[in-house]
Design a protein around this motif. Structure first.
Motif, PDB file in Angstrom:
ATOM      1  N   SER A   1      10.134  17.138 -26.744  1.00 23.85           N
ATOM      2  CA  SER A   1      11.403  16.927 -27.443  1.00 23.85           C
ATOM      3  C   SER A   1      11.728  15.443 -27.560  1.00 23.85           C
ATOM      4  O   SER A   1      11.334  14.638 -26.705  1.00 23.85           O
ATOM      5  N   TYR A   2      12.452  15.112 -28.616  1.00 24.54           N
ATOM      6  CA  TYR A   2      12.996  13.768 -28.822  1.00 24.54           C
ATOM      7  C   TYR A   2      11.924  12.682 -28.701  1.00 24.54           C
ATOM      8  O   TYR A   2      12.018  11.749 -27.914  1.00 24.54           O
ATOM      9  N   ILE A   3      10.904  12.868 -29.524  1.00 25.07           N
ATOM     10  CA  ILE A   3       9.863  11.862 -29.693  1.00 25.07           C
ATOM     11  C   ILE A   3       9.987  11.313 -31.117  1.00 25.07           C
ATOM     12  O   ILE A   3      10.104  12.083 -32.072  1.00 25.07           O
ATOM     13  N   THR A   4       9.954  10.002 -31.256  1.00 26.46           N
ATOM     14  CA  THR A   4       9.952   9.371 -32.565  1.00 26.46           C
ATOM     15  C   THR A   4       8.615   8.679 -32.787  1.00 26.46           C
ATOM     16  O   THR A   4       8.185   7.876 -31.943  1.00 26.46           O
ATOM     17  N   ILE A   5       7.964   8.991 -33.901  1.00 31.21           N
ATOM     18  CA  ILE A   5       6.759   8.270 -34.322  1.00 31.21           C
ATOM     19  C   ILE A   5       7.164   7.368 -35.471  1.00 31.21           C
ATOM     20  O   ILE A   5       7.555   7.839 -36.539  1.00 31.21           O
ATOM     21  N   ASP A   6       7.100   6.067 -35.237  1.00 35.82           N
ATOM     22  CA  ASP A   6       7.575   5.065 -36.189  1.00 35.82           C
ATOM     23  C   ASP A   6       6.406   4.208 -36.650  1.00 35.82           C
ATOM     24  O   ASP A   6       5.806   3.475 -35.866  1.00 35.82           O
ATOM     25  N   GLY A   7       6.066   4.321 -37.934  1.00 34.92           N
ATOM     26  CA  GLY A   7       4.956   3.548 -38.486  1.00 34.92           C
ATOM     27  C   GLY A   7       5.239   2.083 -38.657  1.00 34.92           C
ATOM     28  O   GLY A   7       4.319   1.321 -39.017  1.00 34.92           O
ATOM     29  N   GLY A   8       6.483   1.669 -38.411  1.00 34.66           N
ATOM     30  CA  GLY A   8       6.809   0.249 -38.508  1.00 34.66           C
ATOM     31  C   GLY A   8       6.666  -0.279 -39.920  1.00 34.66           C
ATOM     32  O   GLY A   8       7.064   0.362 -40.893  1.00 34.66           O
TER      33      GLY A   8
ATOM     34  N   CYS B   1      12.664  15.702 -32.925  1.00 40.57           N
ATOM     35  CA  CYS B   1      11.610  14.710 -33.151  1.00 40.57           C
ATOM     36  C   CYS B   1      11.702  14.124 -34.560  1.00 40.57           C
ATOM     37  O   CYS B   1      12.237  14.747 -35.481  1.00 40.57           O
ATOM     38  N   THR B   2      11.151  12.919 -34.722  1.00 35.72           N
ATOM     39  CA  THR B   2      11.214  12.197 -35.992  1.00 35.72           C
ATOM     40  C   THR B   2       9.874  11.554 -36.289  1.00 35.72           C
ATOM     41  O   THR B   2       9.233  10.990 -35.393  1.00 35.72           O
ATOM     42  N   VAL B   3       9.461  11.640 -37.556  1.00 38.53           N
ATOM     43  CA  VAL B   3       8.307  10.896 -38.061  1.00 38.53           C
ATOM     44  C   VAL B   3       8.810  10.039 -39.213  1.00 38.53           C
ATOM     45  O   VAL B   3       9.412  10.559 -40.155  1.00 38.53           O
ATOM     46  N   LYS B   4       8.559   8.712 -39.147  1.00 36.39           N
ATOM     47  CA  LYS B   4       9.120   7.850 -40.183  1.00 36.39           C
ATOM     48  C   LYS B   4       8.242   6.615 -40.417  1.00 36.39           C
ATOM     49  O   LYS B   4       7.425   6.237 -39.578  1.00 36.39           O
ATOM     50  N   ASN B   5       8.438   6.032 -41.605  1.00 33.51           N
ATOM     51  CA  ASN B   5       7.834   4.730 -41.957  1.00 33.51           C
ATOM     52  C   ASN B   5       6.307   4.728 -41.814  1.00 33.51           C
ATOM     53  O   ASN B   5       5.720   3.748 -41.364  1.00 33.51           O
TER      54      ASN B   5
ATOM     55  N   PRO C   1      15.358   8.742 -27.305  1.00 33.55           N
ATOM     56  CA  PRO C   1      14.009   9.239 -27.560  1.00 33.55           C
ATOM     57  C   PRO C   1      12.942   8.362 -26.929  1.00 33.55           C
ATOM     58  O   PRO C   1      13.186   7.212 -26.549  1.00 33.55           O
ATOM     59  N   ILE C   2      11.752   8.911 -26.832  1.00 35.05           N
ATOM     60  CA  ILE C   2      10.546   8.131 -26.579  1.00 35.05           C
ATOM     61  C   ILE C   2       9.976   7.772 -27.942  1.00 35.05           C
ATOM     62  O   ILE C   2       9.822   8.641 -28.802  1.00 35.05           O
ATOM     63  N   THR C   3       9.677   6.501 -28.165  1.00 33.38           N
ATOM     64  CA  THR C   3       9.208   6.043 -29.467  1.00 33.38           C
ATOM     65  C   THR C   3       7.752   5.593 -29.389  1.00 33.38           C
ATOM     66  O   THR C   3       7.392   4.806 -28.502  1.00 33.38           O
ATOM     67  N   ILE C   4       6.939   6.084 -30.294  1.00 31.76           N
ATOM     68  CA  ILE C   4       5.561   5.611 -30.479  1.00 31.76           C
ATOM     69  C   ILE C   4       5.585   4.740 -31.717  1.00 31.76           C
ATOM     70  O   ILE C   4       5.772   5.236 -32.824  1.00 31.76           O
ATOM     71  N   LYS C   5       5.419   3.439 -31.535  1.00 31.42           N
ATOM     72  CA  LYS C   5       5.661   2.466 -32.599  1.00 31.42           C
ATOM     73  C   LYS C   5       4.363   1.761 -32.996  1.00 31.42           C
ATOM     74  O   LYS C   5       3.657   1.201 -32.163  1.00 31.42           O
ATOM     75  N   PHE C   6       4.032   1.821 -34.293  1.00 25.97           N
ATOM     76  CA  PHE C   6       2.872   1.112 -34.815  1.00 25.97           C
ATOM     77  C   PHE C   6       3.212  -0.369 -34.964  1.00 25.97           C
ATOM     78  O   PHE C   6       4.183  -0.722 -35.653  1.00 25.97           O
TER      79      PHE C   6
END
Length: 463
Positions: free
Chosen positions: A105-112, A143-147, A77-82
């Motif tokens: 497609s396959y984007i992860t947003i990670d709030g860290g 896609c994923t949204v987490k943390n 995935p491509i990750t957007i990380k806070f």
């Protein structure tokens, strides 16, 4: 990360279009939003890239801050990380989302550690009264949204405030297959999560001061849902005199040919004050099939009356298919006060199962209406609160338009519950404390206490 992974850092105050190897040399938001920054070159965002968000991003009213222009791959995935302390704050973010990952497609947003998306001036007593979204992820496969904490999208403090609709949503995942929302906190929005694609997962999240925790009404047939280990609570701030907002912890429906064909709802907790405009903690409406509800706990205040779990089909002939194969296992359900409501209410269900539940009804512990059939396992091995002995309620059990207060008569009319029992309120509480395990099981042993039989096979075939 793979050896080929690329790292970029982005900050609001930067104007850089090159570098971006740390927060000190961060790239600009304009660089992220430029389609030319997405591709396979070394200075472009591509599968396995991690884009770090640095510091505070302050948006203007109605702004859409970050827009993805490319996709990752399955497993890459491509990750957007806070980064720690990173937050996205605006008076109100656009209805297109503070972050928009629609149709990729396959984007992860990670709030860290502590990432936040928030509105600062949108609400009843605030300057703005606008629709707003935290993350827009429609048609986003894998896609994923987490943390992440998404908060204060609309802070509603008056029952007569009808300014915003369900469009004001923390995470919007319409028609997004293999979409996951995990370890998020969402509060003060209308609908917390909207998602209606194949293999949707919502887990380990804290959703409150919202009208709906999860809303899912697909336009076609989908399946493979997994909703577990979430905390849904305190929706009373969305009450209104005309029931404009009707609350649910989980609301899944299949209308006009749409259907949810399989899924599991387990190990969730529903508590706090859900208000007077509550439909149900779990409301499975119309064409819902093979959805297994197990190991959930509802704790309803005595001053509220509601249905804890409602399996509802208005007829036995639906465009998306009849409500068939749904079940409730090992749940501890308290429906609150005794003017109305039920711990389990099943309407128009075929091959329905309710086994090994601890049920303390509002008016009825369990009510089966609208025709339908029971599975070979049927309704059995449940613990019921003796509402008749304690408060004189004649509606302890409901079956096809009639009410019964005595277990022997209930057994005769429903042809079920041969091994169930009726207990006092105190005993119900004791049974409830031991009534959650980690898998749906067919009952074996003492009512409400022993669940050591082989696990029921839960089908998750995707249509």
């Amino acid at each position: 990360m793979p050896a080929s992974a690329k790292l970029f850092y982005v900050a609001q105050n930067s104007t850089r279009t090159t570098g971006g190897t740390s927060c000190a040399t961060a790239l600009s938001v304009a660089w992220f939003n430029n389609p030319l920054s997405w591709g396979s070159a070394s200075n472009q965002i591509s599968p396995d890239t991690v884009v770090h968000l640095c510091g505070t991003f302050r948006g203007t009213p109605g702004q859409q801050l970050l827009k993805a222009h490319g996709s990752g791959w399955a497993g890459h995935p491509i990750t957007i990380k806070f980064e720690t302390g990173a937050n996205l704050s605006a008076p109100y973010w656009s209805n297109q989302g503070a972050i928009n990952i629609e149709r990729v497609s396959y984007i992860t947003i990670d709030g860290g550690v502590n990432g936040v998306i928030q509105n600062t001036d949108n609400g009843t007593t605030r300057h703005y009264h606008q629709q707003s979204k935290g993350i827009r992820a429609a048609f986003c496969t894998g896609c994923t949204v987490k943390n992440l904490t998404i908060q204060n999208l609309y802070v509603r403090t008056s029952p007569t405030d009808l300014s915003v609709s369900q469009e004001t949503t923390c995470v919007y995942g319409h028609e997004s297959n293999y979409f996951t929302v995990s370890h998020i906190t969402c509060h003060d929005a209308v609908w917390a999560v909207i998602a209606d694609g194949n293999r949707f997962t919502l887990d380990t999240s804290n959703l409150y001061r919202v009208d709906h925790g999860l809303a899912s009404g697909p336009a076609h047939q989908v399946g493979g849902y997994s909703i577990h280990h979430n905390h849904f609570h305190d929706t009373a701030n969305w009450d209104s005199p005309n029931n404009y907002y009707h609350h649910d912890g989980i609301h899944m429906w299949g209308k006009n040919g749409g259907a949810i064909t399989s899924g599991s709802i387990y190990n969730n907790t529903f508590d706090g004050d859900f208000g007077v405009n509550i439909t149900a903690h779990i409301f499975l409406q119309d064409s819902i099939r093979n959805v297994h509800v197990y190991n959930n706990t509802t704790r309803t205040p005595a001053y509220r009356n509601m249905i804890s779990v409602w399996f509802y089909a208005p007829s036995t002939s639906l465009p998306g298919g009849n409500a068939t194969g749904n079940s409730a296992y090992n749940n501890s359900l308290n429906a609150g006060g005794h003017k109305s409501g039920s711990a389990i209410y099943a309407t128009g269900q075929f091959q329905f199962t309710a086994v090994n539940n601890v049920l303390s009804g509002g008016s009825s512990n369990i009510s089966i209406q609208g025709g339908g059939t029971r599975s070979s396992t049927g309704v059995n091995h449940n613990v019921y609160r003796d509402l008749f002995a304690e408060i004189g309620d004649l509606n302890v059990f409901g079956f096809q338009g009639k009410s019964y207060h005595a277990l022997p008569i209930w057994r005769t009319v429903c042809h079920c519950d041969a091994s169930s029992t009726v207990v006092t309120s105190a005993q119900t509480t004791a049974f409830s404390a031991t009534n959650t395990v980690d898998a749906p099981t067919v009952y074996s042993g003492t009512v409400g206490l022993t669940r050591t039989a082989a696990a029921e096979a839960v089908s998750e075939t995707v249509s």
